[in-house]
Design an enzyme around this catalytic site. Structure first.
Site, PDB file in Angstrom:
ATOM      1  N   THR B  15       0.856  -1.201   0.000  1.00 60.47           N
ATOM      2  CA  THR B  15       0.000   0.000   0.000  1.00 60.47           C
ATOM      3  C   THR B  15       0.884   1.241   0.000  1.00 60.47           C
ATOM      4  OG1 THR B  15      -0.086  -0.093   2.421  1.00 60.47           O
ATOM      5  CG2 THR B  15      -1.949  -1.039   1.235  1.00 60.47           C
ATOM      6  N   SER B  16       2.170   1.055  -0.353  1.00 56.01           N
ATOM      7  CA  SER B  16       3.122   2.155  -0.199  1.00 56.01           C
ATOM      8  C   SER B  16       3.432   2.855  -1.525  1.00 56.01           C
ATOM      9  CB  SER B  16       4.376   1.601   0.473  1.00 56.01           C
ATOM     10  OG  SER B  16       5.263   2.618   0.801  1.00 56.01           O
ATOM     11  N   ARG B  17       4.370   2.320  -2.287  1.00 47.60           N
ATOM     12  CA  ARG B  17       4.707   2.887  -3.608  1.00 47.60           C
ATOM     13  C   ARG B  17       4.848   1.730  -4.589  1.00 47.60           C
ATOM     14  NH1 ARG B  17       6.913   8.559  -2.014  1.00 47.60           N
ATOM     15  NH2 ARG B  17       5.519   8.517  -0.262  1.00 47.60           N
ATOM     16  N   ASP B  41      -2.249  -1.903  -3.708  1.00 48.19           N
ATOM     17  CA  ASP B  41      -3.056  -0.685  -3.855  1.00 48.19           C
ATOM     18  C   ASP B  41      -2.308   0.336  -4.706  1.00 48.19           C
ATOM     19  OD1 ASP B  41      -5.425   0.911  -3.107  1.00 48.19           O
ATOM     20  OD2 ASP B  41      -3.959   2.195  -2.089  1.00 48.19           O
ATOM     21  N   GLU B  46       0.948   3.072 -12.598  1.00 46.23           N
ATOM     22  CA  GLU B  46      -0.465   3.334 -12.327  1.00 46.23           C
ATOM     23  C   GLU B  46      -0.980   4.649 -12.918  1.00 46.23           C
ATOM     24  OE1 GLU B  46      -0.213   3.599  -7.922  1.00 46.23           O
ATOM     25  OE2 GLU B  46      -0.968   5.638  -8.173  1.00 46.23           O
TER      26      GLU B  46
END
Lengths: 217, 112
Positions: B15-17, B41, B46
């Site tokens: 969920t970080s980078r 995430d 992205e």
């Protein structure tokens, strides 16, 4: 202050409008991402409010500056998309939101872990389709399992605390160990040892070990 | 330090980078059956996908689409930050930053 807000979604408009009730800035909401071909939409705005995927490279910054913008308010923590050398050269200023909710991110990491382990999305699709078989949906108890946390800043610490609450054994890696976590039984290890021992690994670090490398290559 | 160091059946959560994980290596680790599950995430590439509705488009990113095809991979679209409290804080801090600049004050949140 007249401010062009780029990459506006309905939720941005809702919360920024509410937050602006007392401040009284003139917010101009723009749905487009900020890029060279949309920069004209900021004409006459001393400030621009931008988000993670907006482009703030040299050409965009120069175009903004030429049209009268001198302040960039990033509505996120990261600013890797802003060419700071050009900002300084032009005498512009950039501010950001360094922290908003560490709980939000840590709790989402837990949501993903639980959904993945117990296959909640697949289970839901099956039930929606009238398929009530549970074959293939077996997970594991997280209680008693080893969870590795890479990066124990605020978000990583909260994630580690939630996992302690689940009854997990928690390992951690960070260049600066958190003594309060150690006191609660979290063990700091070299990252290779952490990976070798952890059934669950969650990443909460801001950057890679070295430029161009990954924690889990 | 590779996926191969992890015990068989391990779960990896990011969920970080996006750049913290090599996506090609992740695909290989899932494909081999070694990784128990992967939840993301964030994703390296992205910017061209996340926050937008691409449901009528032909997505060109083959590595990403391969990831989506696995039953034990779960992807969300950079929504970890997205709670009511976080949005209120983002709005309040942004307004404070605009106030500071308009008043000619140094903001503690200035990066340049």
């Amino acid at each position: 202050m007249k401010t062009a807000v780029f990459s506006t979604k309905p939720y941005d408009r809702e919360f920024l409008t509410a937050g602006n009730a007392a401040a009284g800035h003139e917010l101009v909401f723009v749905e487009n991402r900020l890029r060279l071909d949309t920069v004209a939409l900021a004409a006459g705005c001393p400030a621009v409010c931008a988000f993670v995927n907006d482009v703030l490279d040299g050409p965009v910054l120069r175009a903004l500056h030429a049209a009268g913008t001198c302040f960039i308010a990033m509505r996120c923590a990261g600013y890797n998309n802003v060419e700071l050398a050009v900002v300084r050269e032009l005498g512009m200023q950039v501010a950001r939101v360094p922290a908003y909710s560490p709980y939000a991110v840590a709790e989402h990491a837990v949501a993903l872990l639980l959904a993945l382990n117990r296959q909640v999305p697949r289970a839901w699709w099956r039930v929606r389709d009238g398929n009530f078989s549970i074959d293939g949906l077996m997970g594991v108890d997280l209680h008693g399992k080893t969870v590795g946390v890479i990066g124990t800043g605020t978000i990583g610490r909260i994630f580690a605390e939630i996992m302690l609450g689940f009854g997990c054994r928690v390992l951690a890696y960070d260049v600066r160990p958190d003594e309060a976590l150690e006191a609660r039984g979290v063990r700091y290890l070299p990252v290779e040892d952490l990976l070798a021992q952890s059934l669950v690994v969650s990443l909460h670090c801001r950057c890679c070990p070295r430029p161009g490398t990954c924690w889990i290559p | 330090m590779t996926f191969a160091l992890l015990p068989p059946g391990a779960f990896v959560i990011n969920t970080s980078r996006g750049a913290l994980i090599d996506t090609e290596a992740a695909v290989a680790a899932v494909k081999s059956g070694r990784l128990g599950g992967l939840a993301l995430d964030v994703y390296e590439e992205e910017a061209e996908l996340f926050f937008e509705d691409h449901s009528s488009d032909i997505i060109q990113d083959d590595t990403f689409m391969r990831l989506l095809s696995f039953p034990n991979v779960l992807v969300t679209s950079h929504q970890a930050f997205f709670t009511r409290e976080a949005m209120q804080n983002i709005s309040a801090t942004t307004m404070g930053n605009l106030d500071d600049f308009a008043a000619g004050r140094q903001t503690p949140n200035q990066v340049a």
